[in-house]
Enzyme design. Structure first.
Site, PDB file in Angstrom:
ATOM      1  N   HIS A  84       0.826  -1.143  -0.034  1.00 25.32           N
ATOM      2  CA  HIS A  84       0.069   0.122  -0.006  1.00 25.32           C
ATOM      3  C   HIS A  84       0.711   1.289   0.061  1.00 25.32           C
ATOM      4  O   HIS A  84       1.946   1.166   0.576  1.00 25.32           O
ATOM      5  CB  HIS A  84      -1.009   0.012   1.256  1.00 25.32           C
ATOM      6  CG  HIS A  84      -0.349  -0.141   2.553  1.00 25.32           C
ATOM      7  ND1 HIS A  84      -0.133   1.025   3.231  1.00 25.32           N
ATOM      8  CD2 HIS A  84       0.115  -1.011   3.285  1.00 25.32           C
ATOM      9  CE1 HIS A  84       0.542   0.815   4.425  1.00 25.32           C
ATOM     10  NE2 HIS A  84       0.364  -0.630   4.625  1.00 25.32           N
ATOM     11  N   ASP A  86      -0.468   4.429   0.912  1.00 17.10           N
ATOM     12  CA  ASP A  86      -0.668   5.309   1.975  1.00 17.10           C
ATOM     13  C   ASP A  86       0.103   5.016   3.217  1.00 17.10           C
ATOM     14  O   ASP A  86       0.300   3.939   3.509  1.00 17.10           O
ATOM     15  CB  ASP A  86      -2.248   5.378   2.422  1.00 17.10           C
ATOM     16  CG  ASP A  86      -2.760   4.044   2.703  1.00 17.10           C
ATOM     17  OD1 ASP A  86      -2.428   3.196   2.302  1.00 17.10           O
ATOM     18  OD2 ASP A  86      -3.693   3.995   3.573  1.00 17.10           O
ATOM     19  N   ASP A 117       6.310   0.636   6.736  1.00 15.54           N
ATOM     20  CA  ASP A 117       4.885   0.313   6.575  1.00 15.54           C
ATOM     21  C   ASP A 117       4.480   1.204   5.583  1.00 15.54           C
ATOM     22  O   ASP A 117       3.929   2.338   6.024  1.00 15.54           O
ATOM     23  CB  ASP A 117       4.203   0.449   7.689  1.00 15.54           C
ATOM     24  CG  ASP A 117       2.577   0.063   7.588  1.00 15.54           C
ATOM     25  OD1 ASP A 117       2.206  -0.318   6.688  1.00 15.54           O
ATOM     26  OD2 ASP A 117       2.091   0.287   8.585  1.00 15.54           O
ATOM     27  N   GLU A 151      -5.158   1.523   2.918  1.00 11.06           N
ATOM     28  CA  GLU A 151      -4.938   0.277   3.518  1.00 11.06           C
ATOM     29  C   GLU A 151      -5.006   0.670   4.956  1.00 11.06           C
ATOM     30  O   GLU A 151      -5.362  -0.033   5.803  1.00 11.06           O
ATOM     31  CB  GLU A 151      -3.560  -0.358   3.284  1.00 11.06           C
ATOM     32  CG  GLU A 151      -3.516  -1.832   4.245  1.00 11.06           C
ATOM     33  CD  GLU A 151      -3.042  -1.803   5.458  1.00 11.06           C
ATOM     34  OE1 GLU A 151      -3.119  -2.760   6.321  1.00 11.06           O
ATOM     35  OE2 GLU A 151      -2.210  -0.653   5.907  1.00 11.06           O
ATOM     36  N   GLU A 152      -4.444   1.981   5.300  1.00 11.11           N
ATOM     37  CA  GLU A 152      -4.428   2.418   6.675  1.00 11.11           C
ATOM     38  C   GLU A 152      -5.658   2.757   7.432  1.00 11.11           C
ATOM     39  O   GLU A 152      -5.747   3.040   8.557  1.00 11.11           O
ATOM     40  CB  GLU A 152      -3.655   3.527   6.991  1.00 11.11           C
ATOM     41  CG  GLU A 152      -2.030   3.017   6.848  1.00 11.11           C
ATOM     42  CD  GLU A 152      -1.421   2.243   7.646  1.00 11.11           C
ATOM     43  OE1 GLU A 152      -2.064   1.618   8.479  1.00 11.11           O
ATOM     44  OE2 GLU A 152      -0.245   1.699   7.320  1.00 11.11           O
ATOM     45  N   ASP A 178       3.298  -6.915   4.253  1.00 17.44           N
ATOM     46  CA  ASP A 178       2.713  -5.960   5.003  1.00 17.44           C
ATOM     47  C   ASP A 178       3.237  -6.045   6.625  1.00 17.44           C
ATOM     48  O   ASP A 178       2.300  -5.553   7.245  1.00 17.44           O
ATOM     49  CB  ASP A 178       1.443  -5.401   4.755  1.00 17.44           C
ATOM     50  CG  ASP A 178       1.112  -4.032   5.435  1.00 17.44           C
ATOM     51  OD1 ASP A 178       2.079  -3.376   5.804  1.00 17.44           O
ATOM     52  OD2 ASP A 178      -0.005  -3.536   5.524  1.00 17.44           O
ATOM     53  N   HIS A 373       4.235   2.604  12.378  1.00 21.27           N
ATOM     54  CA  HIS A 373       3.471   3.540  12.994  1.00 21.27           C
ATOM     55  C   HIS A 373       4.239   4.298  14.018  1.00 21.27           C
ATOM     56  O   HIS A 373       3.704   5.183  14.866  1.00 21.27           O
ATOM     57  CB  HIS A 373       2.041   2.946  13.557  1.00 21.27           C
ATOM     58  CG  HIS A 373       1.261   2.522  12.451  1.00 21.27           C
ATOM     59  ND1 HIS A 373      -0.212   2.523  12.802  1.00 21.27           N
ATOM     60  CD2 HIS A 373       1.486   1.947  11.205  1.00 21.27           C
ATOM     61  CE1 HIS A 373      -0.842   1.770  11.502  1.00 21.27           C
ATOM     62  NE2 HIS A 373       0.317   1.369  10.681  1.00 21.27           N
TER      63      HIS A 373
HETATM   64 ZN   LIG Z   1       0.939  -1.668   6.239  1.00 25.34          ZN
END
Ligand SMILES: [Zn+2]
Length: 400
Positions: A84, A86, A117, A151-152, A178, A373
């Site tokens: 992903h 984003d 990520d 995705e987030e 991921d 994150h």
């Molecule tokens: Zn991810």
């Protein structure tokens, strides 16, 4: 390959400079990053499929999804690497030692929001595809990448759109890079179903000195929570050794505050359970059991009890250890990473589950230190290069 490592790293840095924080989280979204990727892919001779999904509230008004693939001998199925574009926001800037949108290289790591990520895997899969293109070797089947939006948040503008449009076949091999482990040994093939329940017991609020005049909703709630805890944990006892926690879990977790003082008997009480259920069970059966117990309590205490599912994601069937995609990735991991692959299940959920629910075998794998994150998120350059090699090698190491 190693001569290309610098080029991969440079490209990664340029991509990470483009803020792609999910627009539902206050960011500009994926559009600028997608434009950058698309022109790079075209400049490198890939033919790009772009699916822009309308999302009027966001900058640019669309959420982009990009794909490219190389054709193989057997066009009936394809190996897809799905990552992903984003990211989540950077969070508190004070916690970052460097600018989250100005990638900084230090000690073999690239620090930036979205580095792990999911930037590392996105770039690794893209350069794996370009490597295969350059090698110009016959591929056993089609090999492609998808770079998706959203995705987030909820994947509503990303993977769910691709699945709705039936862009994958049941015979496809899906790799979702991921999530992963520091040495790259863990290949995730199973996830648990997730159920969050909220239970509200009603009683009658009175002064604590005269309990007989009321009905203590907290007492009913505690007894009900204990009953649910014991019954569910006793009944759903199957084990699955893929998981670190090998049984289903039913955990009483959060509690809403009830009354503001000690000398009042609460007239309303709310508790929550987090349930993670092995894929061998159906969540509907769990819910049926819960409702049955609640009915008994309502009759016993002459009251009403409200049950709500505040989160529910059923797990698809586990991907078999002897499925084509598990075998092929396992072989590449042992050959390239030099570690013994280990098939695992996880208690959380990834978008891999969306594919499994459609009956498409899917593995989740990458080599990461697991810092998504977090402030000072990073990708190890050695992992970026290793995973590029794994993705390029997977379709070449014997047929699926
Ligand atoms: Zn991810």
């Amino acid at each position: 390959m190693d001569g290309d490592a610098v080029a991969i790293q440079d490209f990664f840095v340029r991509m990470l400079r483009i803020n792609a924080v999910n627009p539902r989280m206050g960011g500009p979204g994926e559009k600028e990053r997608a434009d950058f990727l698309e022109s790079f892919m075209k400049d490198n001779g890939l033919s790009v499929t772009r699916l822009d999904v309308e999302d009027s509230g966001t900058p640019g008004g669309v959420r982009p999804n990009l794909s490219a693939k190389l054709e193989g001998k057997d066009a009936r199925h394809a190996l897809w690497y799905i990552s992903h574009m984003d990211t989540v926001p950077e969070g508190s800037r004070d916690l970052w030692k460097t600018d989250p949108f100005e990638p900084t290289i230090k000690g073999g790591k690239i620090f930036a929001r979205g580095a792990e990520d999911n930037g590392q895997s996105l770039v690794a899969s893209l350069f794996a595809l370009l490597t295969l293109k350059k090698l110009d070797v016959p591929l056993p089947y089609d090999v492609g990448v998808w770079f998706v939006a959203d995705e987030e948040f909820a994947s509503a503008y990303g993977i769910k759109q691709l699945l709705r449009r039936r862009l994958f076949k049941k015979s496809d091999l899906i790799v979702v890079p991921d999530s992963g482990s520091p040495r790259g040994a863990d290949i995730e093939i199973a996830e648990k179903s997730l159920l969050w329940m909220k239970v509200t017991t009603k009683g009658k609020q009175v002064h604590a000195s005269l309990p007989a005049k009321g009905l203590n909703a907290h007492r009913v709630g505690m007894r009900l929570a204990t009953e649910l805890d014991e019954t569910l944990n006793a009944k759903y006892r199957k084990r699955n050794k893929l998981f670190d926690y090998p049984v289903s879990s039913f955990e009483p977790t959060m509690k809403d505050a009830n009354v503001g003082n000690v000398n009042t008997i609460p007239g309303i009480d709310v508790f929550y359970f987090d349930c993670r259920v092995l894929p061998a069970y159906s969540l509907d059966d769990v819910v049926m059991d819960v409702k049955k117990i609640i009915k008994q309590f309502e009759r016993k205490y002459h009251t009403t009890i409200k049950f709500e599912e505040i989160g529910k994601e059923s797990a698809g069937p586990s991907t078999a250890e002897d499925s084509d995609v598990a075998i092929l990735l396992g072989r590449a991991v042992s050959e390239i990473s030099g570690v013994e692959p280990r098939f695992v299940g996880i208690g959380g959920q990834t978008v891999g589950n969306l594919f499994r629910r459609e009956g498409i075998p899917t593995v989740v794998w990458s080599t990461v230190d697991d810092v998504p994150h977090e402030p000072n998120e990073y990708s190890k350059i050695a992992n970026l290069i290793n995973d590029t090699k794994v993705f390029a090698a997977a379709p070449l190491l014997g047929s699926a």
